[in-house]
Design an enzyme around this catalytic site. Structure first.
Site, mmCIF file in Angstrom:
data_model
loop_
_atom_site.group_PDB
_atom_site.id
_atom_site.type_symbol
_atom_site.label_atom_id
_atom_site.label_comp_id
_atom_site.label_asym_id
_atom_site.label_seq_id
_atom_site.Cartn_x
_atom_site.Cartn_y
_atom_site.Cartn_z
ATOM 1 C CG ASP A 140 -1.875 1.103 1.307
ATOM 2 O OD1 ASP A 140 -2.698 1.211 0.388
ATOM 3 O OD2 ASP A 140 -1.825 1.875 2.285
ATOM 4 C CD GLU A 145 16.109 -13.799 4.278
ATOM 5 O OE1 GLU A 145 15.246 -14.405 4.960
ATOM 6 O OE2 GLU A 145 16.715 -12.790 4.679
#
Length: 549
Positions: free
Chosen positions: A210, A260
């Site tokens: 957002d 990751e």
């Protein structure tokens, strides 16, 4: 036996997002499982087969966190739980698992610019007092010249600073109930690192960010220029609270966290940025190789239904994003904008004006919405569908004033009705409200128009000419055709004036007639799909056709 379609969707693919069609779910208004009038997580779970059958690749769920819902859930009180009105963490875990089993990926909202004033850290800041470590997590400042620290405007109306009892002011770029985080504080940075990992570890495939251009602020707090005597709301280059260079450091950190997870069986975790920035050169900075994977292209949403305007937006967007190795991400509507069926039914100069103030031809809007859907889904890159757009829902412009919920209504002094008209709950079945939104006859949190019976998913499912059937057919072709999704396009030199026509290899051509007269179809082998009836080799006005060539 395993489902080969589901298997193909869920196999690890580092670049799945480059071609994905993502369906936006606004939880309060999608489906209500418990009959309280508010949509919920179990309602979404019950409709997962519908979304899989529609043919989308992923679902983006607008905020589902605990919240006082003073801004539709974008005022987050706890980033690691589910709003009790919507369900529980166990319900969310079940939703993620069931969606994955159907081959659907899950994106959720991240709201990093601000939280709710009910967030425990902000409540602690109010109690802690001036100069405290708790207040440094937010933007608390003293009075300047007897007034607020700056002249910055709030997005929902009024000023962006609120004074508290001890005389200090806190910054809220949006509603008064949404204090801005101080991203210069390491504790804020570390907290959002942990929030990302919390949801990635639960199986979420990515985040929609957002106001992704707003977290970093100029610490010198300069005023913004005046426009017609009022502080400007423009996102000009150098704006002290939008598109500051520091946002890119934040995004690079998040991209490293997402990476990751790249070697897990689930595959790449991704981000899509909400950044209302023009021109596209500015947006391209957010999707460089070490930042976010994608960003909504709002220039296309704001473009008028005009061949020249659309061609310029498509060219400018693709050229600038391709230059940094990113795909375009196309969107026609969302929970913040007037539904495109209504926009396209208006004079193009007034398309984005507020509810109830502009004459609208909804039949013309529907015809253009069908044509726009095929244009969007034929363009290179990814695409987003806002819930109900596949049903051809219009903006609800006559909601009673006493049900309006958007903070814009209050902050504007009851002069701007806000965004509730695009958030009216979905009609699923039946002939009268609540149209299957929830069990029984209880009415939803926003009233549905009584004449929506012809727009329900049930009524359209068996009609091959319906708006829903058009979307299903388009998504099926898009999934199967090797030319569609990520890639490139070439504009066709033989297109008449007022016609958008492009070819994508191998063997696909999209033609959109936005002129004022029918045009002859170009040579082709087969009509794959058209947004309206074709006759005698002619493409009608406001119609799109997909051709095998």
């Amino acid at each position: 036996m395993s489902d080969p379609v589901a298997d193909s969707r869920t196999r690890p693919a580092d670049d799945w997002w480059r071609s994905a069609v993502v369906y936006q779910v606004y939880p309060r208004s999608f489906a209500d499982a418990d009959g309280d009038g508010t949509g919920d997580v179990n309602g979404i779970r019950a409709r997962l087969p519908y979304l899989a059958d529609l043919g989308v690749d992923a679902i983006w769920i607008s905020p589902w966190y605990p919240s006082p819902l003073l801004d539709g859930g974008y005022d987050v009180a706890d980033y690691r739980d589910i709003n009790p009105e919507f369900g529980t963490l166990a319900d969310a875990d079940a939703l993620i698992a069931e969606a994955h089993a159907l081959g659907l990926r899950i994106l959720i909202d991240l709201v990093p610019n601000h939280c709710s004033w009910e967030h425990p850290w902000f409540q602690a800041a109010l109690k802690a007092g001036r100069g405290s470590a708790e207040r440094d997590l937010f933007w608390f400042r003293d009075t300047k010249d007897g007034g607020p620290p700056t002249n910055w405007p709030a997005a929902f109306g009024g000023g962006a600073w609120q004074q508290i009892e001890d005389g200090q002011w806190y910054l809220h770029l949006f509603d008064i109930s949404q204090p801005d985080w101080n991203w210069d504080n390491p504790k804020v940075i570390e907290e959002f690192d942990a929030i990302l990992r919390f949801w990635f570890d639960r199986g979420v495939d990515g985040f929609r960010i957002d106001v992704a251009d707003s977290m970093a602020k100029d610490p010198t707090l300069p005023d913004v220029p005046l426009h017609n005597g009022e502080p400007t709301r423009e996102k000009y280059v150098g704006n002290p609270f939008y598109d500051q260079p520091g946002v890119h450091t934040i995004h690079q950190r998040w991209r490293a966290i997402a990476d990751e997870y790249a070697d897990t069986p689930q595959g790449a975790r991704v981000f899509v940025a909400e950044a209302w920035l023009s021109p596209a050169e500015r947006l391209a900075q957010y999707v460089r190789p070490d930042e976010l994977q994608s960003a909504f292209n709002f220039d296309a949403l704001r473009a008028t239904w005009d061949a020249k305007d659309l061609r310029e937006v498509i060219d400018h967007t693709t050229e600038n994003l391709w230059a940094v190795g990113a795909p375009a991400t196309w969107v026609l509507s969302n929970h913040d904008t007037i539904r495109h069926r209504t926009r396209y039914g208006r004079d193009k100069r007034d398309a984005l004006e507020g509810a109830g103030v502009v004459p609208t031809d909804l039949q013309l809007g529907l015809r253009r919405a069908r044509a726009a859907a095929l244009l969007e889904l034929a363009l290179p890159g990814g695409a987003y569908i806002y819930q109900g757009d596949e049903l051809g829902l219009p903006e609800v412009e006559d909601l009673p004033e006493d049900v309006l919920d958007d903070p814009t209504w209050e902050r504007s002094g009851h002069t701007v009705r806000g965004r509730d008209g695009c958030r009216v709950p979905i009609p699923w079945s039946g002939t009268e409200p609540p149209f299957g939104f929830g069990p029984g006859t209880g009415q939803p949190w926003l009233p549905q128009p009584a004449d929506w019976s012809g727009l329900t998913a049930e009524s359209q499912a068996g009609d091959p000419d319906s708006h829903l059937s058009l979307y299903k057919a388009a998504l099926r072709i898009r999934r199967d055709h090797p030319a569609l999704g990520d890639g490139r396009l070439v504009w066709d030199a033989d297109a008449p004036a007022g016609v958008l026509s492009f070819t994508r290899e191998p063997g696909f051509r999209c033609v959109v007639n936005i002129s004022d007269a029918p045009v002859t179809l170009p040579p082709h082998q087969e009509v794959l799909l058209a947004s309206d009836q074709l006759a005698d080799g002619v493409l009608p006005v406001d119609t799109t056709v997909w051709l095998a060539v």
